[in-house]
Design a protein around this motif. Structure first.
Motif, short mmCIF file in Angstrom:
data_model
loop_
_atom_site.label_atom_id
_atom_site.label_comp_id
_atom_site.label_asym_id
_atom_site.label_seq_id
_atom_site.Cartn_x
_atom_site.Cartn_y
_atom_site.Cartn_z
N GLU A 77 36.61 -8.39 3.11
CA GLU A 77 35.61 -8.32 2.05
C GLU A 77 35.98 -7.24 1.05
OE1 GLU A 77 33.08 -10.39 1.60
OE2 GLU A 77 33.73 -11.55 3.34
N ILE A 78 36.87 -7.59 0.14
CA ILE A 78 37.32 -6.64 -0.88
C ILE A 78 37.72 -7.43 -2.12
CG2 ILE A 78 39.71 -6.67 -0.07
CD1 ILE A 78 39.92 -3.73 -0.87
N GLU A 79 37.45 -6.88 -3.29
CA GLU A 79 37.82 -7.55 -4.53
C GLU A 79 39.34 -7.70 -4.60
OE1 GLU A 79 37.42 -6.99 -9.40
OE2 GLU A 79 36.56 -5.50 -8.02
N GLY A 80 39.80 -8.91 -4.88
CA GLY A 80 41.23 -9.17 -4.93
C GLY A 80 41.79 -9.71 -3.64
N SER A 81 40.93 -9.87 -2.62
CA SER A 81 41.39 -10.41 -1.35
C SER A 81 41.98 -11.80 -1.57
CB SER A 81 40.22 -10.50 -0.36
OG SER A 81 40.60 -11.16 0.82
N ASN A 129 36.38 3.34 3.02
CA ASN A 129 36.52 1.89 3.13
C ASN A 129 36.12 1.38 4.52
OD1 ASN A 129 38.03 0.95 0.50
ND2 ASN A 129 39.03 2.86 1.14
N HIS A 416 45.28 -1.64 -9.60
CA HIS A 416 43.91 -1.32 -9.18
C HIS A 416 43.94 -0.13 -8.25
CE1 HIS A 416 41.90 -4.98 -10.74
NE2 HIS A 416 43.12 -5.51 -10.58
#
Length: 416
Positions: A77-81, A129, A416
């Motif tokens: 669950e992370i942006e860009g996964s 994280n 990023h």
């Protein structure tokens, strides 16, 4: 470092994870499928994440010379996964940067819980994280350097066990092979793209046919040429020449090449053909060649024959910037040279450029001096045979017709 619980291929620890043979086969299949493309590789990483009940599973593909940045493929669950991109990674502060290669490890193999919770890598990065437990391995691949795998759990999840490490060790050889093949295929694809773009810039239409003569693939130049249907066109999935006599010769040439590819024809078979055009333009030149056959690849839809088509009066292109730099032309000389290379007379070129005829003559004398030629025909030959068609700058078609070849967009990864 406490190595008493480090599992090795020579000293495996039997694992008790509830993993059926079918599930194990599925996991190994996902890992090996990951060799073929990035999406399948991500599917394999996601499968690892689910199997280890982790919040993240990561492949660290490269650590560039930029502090705290790494090129990664992350599942979780992370942006860009799911995409290969740059993520924050405190490599310089990581306590796992010098672990033995090709052996799984956990935090317990490196430090105590108290040391981990006080470590800057944990306090400045991992804790933010929700990374508390880490199962990792540094994987060596032939010619591709070290790739790093990290599987993590949060603070409220159980620590990774010796059984988890044993299973990870069992998977490492499969991951190594998959990643190596993935990199090899990526290099091959990159080279293929470069060669295909070079052929596009040289304005050579290329078409790949299967064992029945049907078109499987074609490049941008071929697509534009077939759309014009001036001499040759596509009917369904088959090439057709405009005139019946040319069409018979074209299909005879393709059949002979197919027979040659299948070993039913001598190597002296013809391979070239001229095809007339209803527009009255100079005929198209066609070359047909057999593709090398794989000894154990059979079945329908195989790439079998490649067709090259060249329009000698069509879409060759010149990079204005390269032409200027290659011959040391001024901007005005560059513009005139391109007009002349398009086949215009000096008077027509001067009119198109809105300059006086005497000015055009002065530019022409300088162009001849800089290129070492004395006639316009020689100038055209020099322009066409130089590298000016291979640049990436502002492009001018060497034709009186507008270019129909779309230049591909270049995409870059954002940091990023």
């Amino acid at each position: 470092m406490n190595n008493k619980n480090v599992a090795t291929p020579q000293n495996p620890i039997a694992h008790s994870i509830s993993l059926s043979l079918d599930h194990y086969d599925h996991l190994i299949g996902c890992i090996h499928d990951g060799a073929f493309d990035t999406q399948r590789l991500y599917d394999a990483v996601e499968e690892l994440r689910r199997m280890f009940a982790a919040n993240y599973a990561t492949l660290i593909l490269r650590i560039p010379g930029v502090e705290n940045i790494g090129l990664m493929l992350v599942a979780g669950e992370i942006e860009g996964s799911g995409t290969v991109r740059y993520f924050e990674y405190f490599h310089n502060d990581s306590p796992f940067s010098s672990m033995p290669a090709d052996v799984s490890f956990t935090i317990d193999d490196v430090m105590t819980t108290e040391e981990w919770e006080a470590n800057p890598y944990y306090t400045d990065y991992a804790r933010l994280n929700n990374v508390y437990h880490i199962l990792g391995a540094d994987i060596t691949t032939p010619e591709d350097g070290m790739l790093r795998m990290r599987v993590t759990r949060g603070h409220n999840q159980p620590a990774f066990s010796a059984e988890d490490k044993a299973l990870c060790n069992r998977l490492l050889p499969h991951l190594r092979r998959s990643l190596h093949v993935h990199n090899l295929l990526g290099r091959s694809e990159s080279l293929g793209t470069v060669y295909a773009e070079a052929i596009n810039r040289l304005s050579v239409a290329t078409l790949v046919l299967d064992e029945t003569g049907c078109v499987l693939q074609l490049n941008d130049v071929a697509r534009a040429m077939l759309k014009e249907a001036d001499g040759i066109k596509l009917v369904g999935t088959r090439l057709e020449a405009s005139y019946p006599s040319d069409n018979r010769e074209l299909h005879r040439l393709i059949r002979e090449t197919l027979d040659l590819q299948q070993g039913q024809q001598s190597a002296e078979s013809r391979e070239a053909l001229s095809i007339a055009r209803p527009s009255g333009e100079v005929s198209l030149g066609v070359v047909v060649e057999a593709l090398p056959a794989s000894e154990w690849a059979e079945g329908k839809g195989r790439p079998t024959v490649i067709v090259y088509i060249r329009d000698s009066v069509g879409r060759s292109q010149v990079d204005n910037r390269v032409a200027k730099e290659l011959f040391n032309f001024t901007p005005a000389e560059t513009a005139l040279a391109l007009e002349l290379a398009n086949g215009l007379s000096l008077e027509e070129a001067a009119e198109n450029l809105g300059i006086m005829r005497n000015t055009a003559r002065a530019h022409l004398r300088s162009i001849f001096s800089k290129t070492g030629v004395r006639r316009q025909a020689e100038l055209v030959r020099v322009m066409l045979n130089s590298v000016v068609s291979l640049g990436r700058g502002q492009v001018t078609p060497l034709t009186v017709k507008p270019s129909a070849i779309a230049r591909p967009e270049l995409r870059s990864l954002r940091t990023h």
